[in-house]
Design a protein around this motif. Structure first.
Motif, PDB file in Angstrom:
ATOM      1  N   LYS A   2       0.851  -1.186   0.000  1.00 14.28           N
ATOM      2  CA  LYS A   2       0.000   0.000   0.000  1.00 14.28           C
ATOM      3  C   LYS A   2       0.881   1.229   0.000  1.00 14.28           C
ATOM      4  CE  LYS A   2      -3.749   2.245   2.255  1.00 14.28           C
ATOM      5  NZ  LYS A   2      -3.874   3.229   3.136  1.00 14.28           N
ATOM      6  N   PHE A   3       0.660   2.102  -0.967  1.00 11.04           N
ATOM      7  CA  PHE A   3       1.429   3.341  -1.039  1.00 11.04           C
ATOM      8  C   PHE A   3       0.722   4.398  -0.206  1.00 11.04           C
ATOM      9  CE2 PHE A   3       2.323   1.179  -5.124  1.00 11.04           C
ATOM     10  CZ  PHE A   3       3.673   0.943  -4.908  1.00 11.04           C
ATOM     11  N   GLN A   4       1.483   5.055   0.674  1.00 16.64           N
ATOM     12  CA  GLN A   4       0.912   6.075   1.547  1.00 16.64           C
ATOM     13  C   GLN A   4       1.341   7.479   1.158  1.00 16.64           C
ATOM     14  OE1 GLN A   4       2.210   4.686   5.395  1.00 16.64           O
ATOM     15  NE2 GLN A   4       0.480   3.290   5.549  1.00 16.64           N
ATOM     16  N   LYS A   5       2.490   7.590   0.481  1.00 17.79           N
ATOM     17  CA  LYS A   5       3.007   8.897   0.058  1.00 17.79           C
ATOM     18  C   LYS A   5       3.569   8.761  -1.350  1.00 17.79           C
ATOM     19  CE  LYS A   5       3.972  11.270   4.275  1.00 17.79           C
ATOM     20  NZ  LYS A   5       4.802  12.386   4.647  1.00 17.79           N
ATOM     21  N   ILE A   6       2.960   9.482  -2.276  1.00 24.68           N
ATOM     22  CA  ILE A   6       3.337   9.389  -3.684  1.00 24.68           C
ATOM     23  C   ILE A   6       3.867  10.740  -4.149  1.00 24.68           C
ATOM     24  CG2 ILE A   6       2.506   8.960  -6.026  1.00 24.68           C
ATOM     25  CD1 ILE A   6       0.302   7.182  -4.756  1.00 24.68           C
ATOM     26  N   LEU A   7       5.084  10.742  -4.676  1.00 26.99           N
ATOM     27  CA  LEU A   7       5.660  11.947  -5.261  1.00 26.99           C
ATOM     28  C   LEU A   7       5.490  11.872  -6.778  1.00 26.99           C
ATOM     29  CD1 LEU A   7       8.450  14.141  -4.394  1.00 26.99           C
ATOM     30  CD2 LEU A   7       8.779  12.989  -6.569  1.00 26.99           C
ATOM     31  N   ILE A   8       4.955  12.939  -7.369  1.00 27.22           N
ATOM     32  CA  ILE A   8       4.722  12.984  -8.811  1.00 27.22           C
ATOM     33  C   ILE A   8       5.532  14.126  -9.409  1.00 27.22           C
ATOM     34  CG2 ILE A   8       2.999  13.228 -10.641  1.00 27.22           C
ATOM     35  CD1 ILE A   8       0.866  12.372  -8.540  1.00 27.22           C
ATOM     36  N   PHE A  24      -2.207  10.379  -9.676  1.00 29.61           N
ATOM     37  CA  PHE A  24      -3.379  10.760  -8.893  1.00 29.61           C
ATOM     38  C   PHE A  24      -4.403   9.632  -8.801  1.00 29.61           C
ATOM     39  CE2 PHE A  24      -1.849  15.136  -9.091  1.00 29.61           C
ATOM     40  CZ  PHE A  24      -2.176  15.567  -7.822  1.00 29.61           C
ATOM     41  N   GLU A  25      -4.538   8.829  -9.849  1.00 26.31           N
ATOM     42  CA  GLU A  25      -5.432   7.668  -9.759  1.00 26.31           C
ATOM     43  C   GLU A  25      -4.971   6.728  -8.650  1.00 26.31           C
ATOM     44  OE1 GLU A  25      -5.897   5.785 -13.606  1.00 26.31           O
ATOM     45  OE2 GLU A  25      -6.560   7.677 -14.507  1.00 26.31           O
ATOM     46  N   LEU A  26      -3.662   6.499  -8.569  1.00 30.21           N
ATOM     47  CA  LEU A  26      -3.122   5.662  -7.485  1.00 30.21           C
ATOM     48  C   LEU A  26      -3.345   6.306  -6.122  1.00 30.21           C
ATOM     49  CD1 LEU A  26       0.253   4.481  -9.054  1.00 30.21           C
ATOM     50  CD2 LEU A  26      -1.732   3.046  -8.506  1.00 30.21           C
ATOM     51  N   ALA A  27      -3.146   7.625  -6.046  1.00 31.54           N
ATOM     52  CA  ALA A  27      -3.329   8.331  -4.772  1.00 31.54           C
ATOM     53  C   ALA A  27      -4.764   8.184  -4.278  1.00 31.54           C
ATOM     54  CB  ALA A  27      -2.966   9.804  -4.931  1.00 31.54           C
ATOM     55  N   TYR A  28      -5.734   8.318  -5.166  1.00 28.76           N
ATOM     56  CA  TYR A  28      -7.129   8.146  -4.757  1.00 28.76           C
ATOM     57  C   TYR A  28      -7.407   6.702  -4.366  1.00 28.76           C
ATOM     58  CZ  TYR A  28      -8.432  12.855  -6.177  1.00 28.76           C
ATOM     59  OH  TYR A  28      -8.533  14.224  -6.260  1.00 28.76           O
ATOM     60  N   GLN A  29      -6.862   5.770  -5.127  1.00 30.44           N
ATOM     61  CA  GLN A  29      -7.082   4.354  -4.838  1.00 30.44           C
ATOM     62  C   GLN A  29      -6.520   3.971  -3.468  1.00 30.44           C
ATOM     63  OE1 GLN A  29      -5.394   1.805  -7.815  1.00 30.44           O
ATOM     64  NE2 GLN A  29      -6.389  -0.017  -7.034  1.00 30.44           N
ATOM     65  N   PHE A  30      -5.331   4.474  -3.128  1.00 26.94           N
ATOM     66  CA  PHE A  30      -4.685   4.117  -1.869  1.00 26.94           C
ATOM     67  C   PHE A  30      -4.921   5.137  -0.762  1.00 26.94           C
ATOM     68  CE2 PHE A  30      -1.934   1.732  -4.880  1.00 26.94           C
ATOM     69  CZ  PHE A  30      -2.102   0.473  -4.349  1.00 26.94           C
ATOM     70  N   LYS A  31      -5.669   6.205  -1.071  1.00 28.84           N
ATOM     71  CA  LYS A  31      -5.886   7.303  -0.109  1.00 28.84           C
ATOM     72  C   LYS A  31      -4.537   7.828   0.392  1.00 28.84           C
ATOM     73  CE  LYS A  31     -10.419   5.633   1.383  1.00 28.84           C
ATOM     74  NZ  LYS A  31     -10.655   4.684   0.349  1.00 28.84           N
ATOM     75  N   ALA A  32      -3.644   8.036  -0.546  1.00 26.51           N
ATOM     76  CA  ALA A  32      -2.273   8.447  -0.241  1.00 26.51           C
ATOM     77  C   ALA A  32      -2.129   9.962  -0.259  1.00 26.51           C
ATOM     78  CB  ALA A  32      -1.317   7.837  -1.272  1.00 26.51           C
ATOM     79  N   ASP A  33      -1.156  10.449   0.488  1.00 25.38           N
ATOM     80  CA  ASP A  33      -0.747  11.846   0.380  1.00 25.38           C
ATOM     81  C   ASP A  33       0.077  11.984  -0.897  1.00 25.38           C
ATOM     82  OD1 ASP A  33      -1.915  12.351   2.839  1.00 25.38           O
ATOM     83  OD2 ASP A  33      -0.035  12.246   3.940  1.00 25.38           O
ATOM     84  N   LYS A 116       9.398  11.674   2.329  1.00 27.26           N
ATOM     85  CA  LYS A 116       9.306  10.288   2.796  1.00 27.26           C
ATOM     86  C   LYS A 116       8.348   9.478   1.910  1.00 27.26           C
ATOM     87  CE  LYS A 116      10.574  11.200   7.607  1.00 27.26           C
ATOM     88  NZ  LYS A 116      11.184  12.456   7.457  1.00 27.26           N
ATOM     89  N   ALA A 117       8.473   9.706   0.603  1.00 25.29           N
ATOM     90  CA  ALA A 117       7.636   9.014  -0.381  1.00 25.29           C
ATOM     91  C   ALA A 117       7.970   7.529  -0.411  1.00 25.29           C
ATOM     92  CB  ALA A 117       7.844   9.624  -1.766  1.00 25.29           C
ATOM     93  N   ASP A 118       6.947   6.720  -0.669  1.00 23.29           N
ATOM     94  CA  ASP A 118       7.206   5.308  -0.903  1.00 23.29           C
ATOM     95  C   ASP A 118       6.975   4.946  -2.367  1.00 23.29           C
ATOM     96  OD1 ASP A 118       4.391   5.413  -0.713  1.00 23.29           O
ATOM     97  OD2 ASP A 118       4.400   4.516   1.271  1.00 23.29           O
ATOM     98  N   LEU A 119       6.643   5.949  -3.202  1.00 23.61           N
ATOM     99  CA  LEU A 119       6.515   5.760  -4.649  1.00 23.61           C
ATOM    100  C   LEU A 119       6.790   7.085  -5.343  1.00 23.61           C
ATOM    101  CD1 LEU A 119       5.683   3.961  -7.110  1.00 23.61           C
ATOM    102  CD2 LEU A 119       3.356   4.837  -6.770  1.00 23.61           C
ATOM    103  N   ILE A 120       7.570   7.015  -6.409  1.00 22.15           N
ATOM    104  CA  ILE A 120       7.801   8.163  -7.291  1.00 22.15           C
ATOM    105  C   ILE A 120       7.136   7.842  -8.618  1.00 22.15           C
ATOM    106  CG2 ILE A 120       9.527   9.506  -8.559  1.00 22.15           C
ATOM    107  CD1 ILE A 120      11.532   8.787  -6.304  1.00 22.15           C
TER     108      ILE A 120
END
Length: 160
Positions: A2-8, A24-33, A116-120
């Motif tokens: 589960k990604f909690q922090k996504i940097l785009i 942003f689709e991933l951010a909404y799906q995972f409710k990520a910052d 502290k992103a867990d996905l770029i």
């Protein structure tokens, strides 16, 4: 996972726009910052009276008024690009903004660490061969040096 922090990574290209949609689709799906980063690379200039061909990076200690104006214009544009992206895609999400100046790949990685992103998430032009050799690959450099997962969203350039 589960990604909690996504940097785009955002810029004004259709390639980054495509990646931004994915991010942003991933951010909404995972409710990520989300963190948005736009980077302005320093410009190399050569003073009119310099015959050495070495040039200097901007900003420097000897920045002239026109260079300050250029830097300010770039920062204003960067802020507008990020604000427009938030307005278009970011409703209801917690979003951090980074307007940075520096080497694109290194700065993306540094901002991801700060956030502290867990996905770029970044876009790519899908260049190959000689084009890639000449232009380099920000995406490739981020992949090689990032300590966190990187989603590279390809988009083929249309042939004219």
């Amino acid at each position: 996972m589960k990604f909690q922090k996504i940097l785009i990574g955002v810029d004004d290209s259709k390639f980054a726009e495509n990646a931004t949609q994915y991010g942003f689709e991933l951010a909404y799906q995972f409710k990520a910052d989300v963190a948005l980063v736009h980077i302005v690379e320093p410009v190399i200039t050569t003073p009119a009276n310099d015959t050495s061909m070495m040039g200097s990076l901007i900003p420097s200690l000897n920045v002239g008024a026109e260079q300050v104006d250029m830097i300010n214009a770039q920062q204003t544009y960067s802020q507008k690009l990020i604000s427009d992206t938030i307005e278009r895609y970011g409703k209801g999400l917690t979003i951090t903004q980074y307007n940075e100046m520096g080497d694109t790949a290194d700065t993306i990685i540094n901002c991801a660490a700060q956030f502290k992103a867990d996905l770029i998430v970044i876009g790519t032009h899908s260049r190959t061969g000689f084009d890639r050799f000449l232009m380099g690959s920000v995406a490739e450099s981020v992949i090689r040096h990032s300590p966190v997962a990187v989603l590279v969203v390809p988009m083929k350039e249309e042939k004219s």
